[in-house]
Design a protein around this motif. Sequence first.
Motif, PDB file in Angstrom:
ATOM      1  N   PRO A   1      18.594 -14.131   3.898  1.00 55.25           N
ATOM      2  CA  PRO A   1      17.176 -13.795   4.098  1.00 55.25           C
ATOM      3  C   PRO A   1      16.621 -12.983   2.929  1.00 55.25           C
ATOM      4  O   PRO A   1      17.264 -12.048   2.442  1.00 55.25           O
ATOM      5  CB  PRO A   1      17.193 -12.970   5.388  1.00 55.25           C
ATOM      6  CG  PRO A   1      18.454 -13.372   6.092  1.00 55.25           C
ATOM      7  CD  PRO A   1      19.440 -13.659   5.006  1.00 55.25           C
ATOM      8  N   LEU A   2      15.412 -13.338   2.504  1.00 53.72           N
ATOM      9  CA  LEU A   2      14.785 -12.637   1.389  1.00 53.72           C
ATOM     10  C   LEU A   2      14.591 -11.159   1.717  1.00 53.72           C
ATOM     11  O   LEU A   2      14.720 -10.297   0.839  1.00 53.72           O
ATOM     12  CB  LEU A   2      13.432 -13.285   1.065  1.00 53.72           C
ATOM     13  CG  LEU A   2      12.624 -12.644  -0.072  1.00 53.72           C
ATOM     14  CD1 LEU A   2      13.397 -12.681  -1.386  1.00 53.72           C
ATOM     15  CD2 LEU A   2      11.274 -13.340  -0.222  1.00 53.72           C
ATOM     16  N   GLY A   3      14.287 -10.851   2.977  1.00 52.30           N
ATOM     17  CA  GLY A   3      14.077  -9.459   3.354  1.00 52.30           C
ATOM     18  C   GLY A   3      15.297  -8.598   3.120  1.00 52.30           C
ATOM     19  O   GLY A   3      15.187  -7.439   2.703  1.00 52.30           O
TER      20      GLY A   3
ATOM     21  N   ASP B   1       5.837 -24.763  12.151  1.00 55.85           N
ATOM     22  CA  ASP B   1       6.261 -23.794  13.158  1.00 55.85           C
ATOM     23  C   ASP B   1       6.110 -22.360  12.674  1.00 55.85           C
ATOM     24  O   ASP B   1       6.561 -21.425  13.332  1.00 55.85           O
ATOM     25  CB  ASP B   1       7.723 -24.050  13.552  1.00 55.85           C
ATOM     26  CG  ASP B   1       8.662 -24.035  12.339  1.00 55.85           C
ATOM     27  OD1 ASP B   1       8.164 -23.823  11.205  1.00 55.85           O
ATOM     28  OD2 ASP B   1       9.871 -24.236  12.529  1.00 55.85           O
ATOM     29  N   GLY B   2       5.465 -22.178  11.509  1.00 61.13           N
ATOM     30  CA  GLY B   2       5.259 -20.843  10.980  1.00 61.13           C
ATOM     31  C   GLY B   2       6.456 -20.270  10.253  1.00 61.13           C
ATOM     32  O   GLY B   2       6.407 -19.149   9.754  1.00 61.13           O
ATOM     33  N   VAL B   3       7.556 -21.017  10.174  1.00 61.89           N
ATOM     34  CA  VAL B   3       8.775 -20.538   9.526  1.00 61.89           C
ATOM     35  C   VAL B   3       8.751 -20.966   8.061  1.00 61.89           C
ATOM     36  O   VAL B   3       8.547 -22.138   7.745  1.00 61.89           O
ATOM     37  CB  VAL B   3      10.027 -21.098  10.228  1.00 61.89           C
ATOM     38  CG1 VAL B   3      11.283 -20.646   9.505  1.00 61.89           C
ATOM     39  CG2 VAL B   3      10.053 -20.650  11.683  1.00 61.89           C
ATOM     40  N   ALA B   4       8.964 -20.002   7.173  1.00 58.48           N
ATOM     41  CA  ALA B   4       8.942 -20.292   5.743  1.00 58.48           C
ATOM     42  C   ALA B   4      10.312 -20.767   5.283  1.00 58.48           C
ATOM     43  O   ALA B   4      11.342 -20.209   5.665  1.00 58.48           O
ATOM     44  CB  ALA B   4       8.532 -19.048   4.969  1.00 58.48           C
ATOM     45  N   ALA B   5      10.326 -21.790   4.455  1.00 56.47           N
ATOM     46  CA  ALA B   5      11.585 -22.317   3.931  1.00 56.47           C
ATOM     47  C   ALA B   5      12.177 -21.338   2.926  1.00 56.47           C
ATOM     48  O   ALA B   5      11.443 -20.707   2.154  1.00 56.47           O
ATOM     49  CB  ALA B   5      11.344 -23.671   3.272  1.00 56.47           C
ATOM     50  N   PRO B   6      13.501 -21.178   2.901  1.00 53.01           N
ATOM     51  CA  PRO B   6      14.137 -20.300   1.916  1.00 53.01           C
ATOM     52  C   PRO B   6      13.766 -20.713   0.493  1.00 53.01           C
ATOM     53  O   PRO B   6      13.750 -21.899   0.155  1.00 53.01           O
ATOM     54  CB  PRO B   6      15.634 -20.499   2.181  1.00 53.01           C
ATOM     55  CG  PRO B   6      15.712 -20.945   3.607  1.00 53.01           C
ATOM     56  CD  PRO B   6      14.484 -21.775   3.831  1.00 53.01           C
TER      57      PRO B   6
END
Length: 609
Positions: free
Chosen positions: A520-522, A571-576
Motif C-alpha cells: 500500500p502506498l500509505g 468501485d472507488g478503489v485505486a489501482a496500485p
Amino acid sequence: MLAVWVEQLLGFASGALGAIREDERYPTLMAWARKEGPALVGGDQALAQALAPELWSQTPLARLDFAAEPLARPGRNEPCWCDSGRKTKHCCGAVSLPGHVPTHLMWMLSLRDWKGDTLKAALASGQAPAQALLEAGLIAAESGQRGRAQQILESLFERADWLTLPEQAEPAFEILIDLYQERGFNRKREALLDAVLDRGPLFLRGVALERLCLMHLDNDDLDSARAAFVRAQQALPDSPTLAYIEAMLLLHEGHEQEAAERSRFWFRRLARQGDLEPDQLQFLADLAENPGATLADQLLSAEEDLAEPLVALQALLAELPVAPRLEIRRDAEGGLEYHSTAREDTLFAAWQKVFQSQVESDAPMGFDEDPWSRAGEWLPALCSHPEWLDSPAVLQALALALASRFGSLPWMAPSLFEPLATRLERWLEQVRAEGEGGFVWDSADNAVLLRSGLALVVGMERGARARSRELAERLLTLDAQDSLGLRELVLDQLLREGRDRAALELSVRELEGEDDEAPPLGLLMGRVLALYRLERRDEADAALAEVRRHNTHAVPMLCAENPRPVGGGGDGVAAPGSRAEAWQYRTLMRDQWRTTPGALDWLQGRLGE
C-alpha cells in the motif's frame, strides 16, 4: 393599497401576455384590454386602456427574435396610443397609474411561461434583461422547477456584463451552484465558480470563494480549502459565513481547540459591529461555545424532511443501553466465529422490511442501492424500535448508511458514530475474551462485525481520531489478515498524533510482512514521513526511492499546489501505481506533509533526481 396594485398588475399583465401570444399584434392586445382588461383592474376601463400600451412596449416578440416593438409615446395633443381616436391629454394621458410598472415585467412573465424550444431560443437571443432572468430563475427554483431554474439562471451568468449585476444576484448564484451540485453537474459548478472569481463583481467573488472552500472540504482537499478561505477572508472580511467556514476547516484539520478559539474571535468581532440579525448572533454565540455540536445541529436542521428523525436518532443513540451478548463459537481449526441468533435474525428481518437496501457482501462498504432515498421511512421506524440495534446486522447497515452520508464530517462523530462504536467494542471485547484464535472475515457472520468496525472507523476518522485509531487497532488484533485495510489508517493517525517512532515501527513491520509486489502506498509514504520527522534522512531517501518505484505519480502529486482531482475505478478503489492512488494519498495526508517543517521542500528537491 400597493399590495392591491401589485396583484392587479400581475393579473392584468398575465392576461395581456396571453392575448399578445395569440398573434403578437398590437390591435389584438387593445381589443382584449377593452373587453376583458377592466375586470382585472377593479373595473377601471381607462386604467386598462392606459396600461396595455405600456406593457406592449416591453413585451418580447418571437417574430422579432424576441425584441420588443415599443410604441412612440405620443404628445399631449397627439392621438392617443390606445387607438381611442381621442387626444392623449383627454385619454390615457389623463390616467395616473396607481404604482410603478417594472420595465422587465413582461420578460419575466414570458420566461415563466415559455417552454422547450421557445424558452431556449428566447434565452439564446440575449435580449432578456438581467432582472427578468433573476426573478424568473428564482421563481422557478422556489416552485421546484429545477431544470427550468438552471436553464434561466445559466443565461443570467453567461452574460458578459457581470459587473452590472444587481446584488440580488447573490441568492440566484447560490441557487445555481446548489442545482449543479444536486444534479451532479460538477464541471459546470467548478466552471461557474472559476468564472465568477475571474471576472465577477466583488460581492459575488466573496460568495464564490466561500462555496469553493466548501466544495474543497467536501472533496477532502484541505489545502485548497484553506487557500480559498484565505481569499474569501480578503474579499469579504466581515462576512459571518467565514466564522462557519473556518470552524469547519479547523475541525476537518483536527484542531478542535483552535476552532473554538477562532469561533470566539469571530463572535466578539462581529458582535461589536452590531450589523447582525439576532439569529446570526445566536448562531455565532453557539459556535463559540461548542463548534462541533453547533455545526452538527446546523447540518441536521438543513436536512429538511429528515431533520426531525435524525435528531430523534441522536437522542436514541445517546441513551443506547449496554449491548446484549453475542453467540461466539470456535470452528474445527480453533478459529473464532460469530453466529447470529434467532432473535437477532428476527430483529434484522423487521428492520430490512423498511430499510430494503442490501449490504454488498463482496465489498468492505456499500449497498446495492442508496438507502437514503427511503430514509424518511427507516429512520422513524428505527427510533420507534431501538431494540433492532441489538442485531449486529442492523448496526452494520446503520453504520454504513451514516458513514456514506456523514463520514467526512468531523462534527458528526460524537453524536452518531461514537455511541455505535461503544456497542461494537463491547461485542469485540466478548470475542477477544474467548481466547486466542483467528477471526476470519469469511467465516460464519464475522464479516458483519468487521464491516461495522470499518464503517465506524471511517466515520470517526476526522472527528474522533484517537477513538478511530483505537477501534482500528482493536479490529487488527482480531483480524490479523487486515481484511479491511486498516493498517494504513492506524499509521496515518499515529503520524497525526506525532507518534513518529510508533508509526515507523508499524510501517516497517507491516512492509516486511507484505508478500505481494504492490504494498500500500500509505505504508510506503508513512515510513518516509516518519523517517524524515525523526531526521533519519539517508533512510528517508532510500524509502522514498522505493515509493517512486511503486508509484511514479505519488511525489509530484503531493508537491503540486492545485492538481486536478483523479477518481478511482468503478468501485472507488485505486489501482496500485496509478494517479488515482497518488491522489487518494494526497487527499488524506498532504496536510501532514505541509505542516511538517521543510518536508514538502525536501520532496520537491528530489523531483528531478
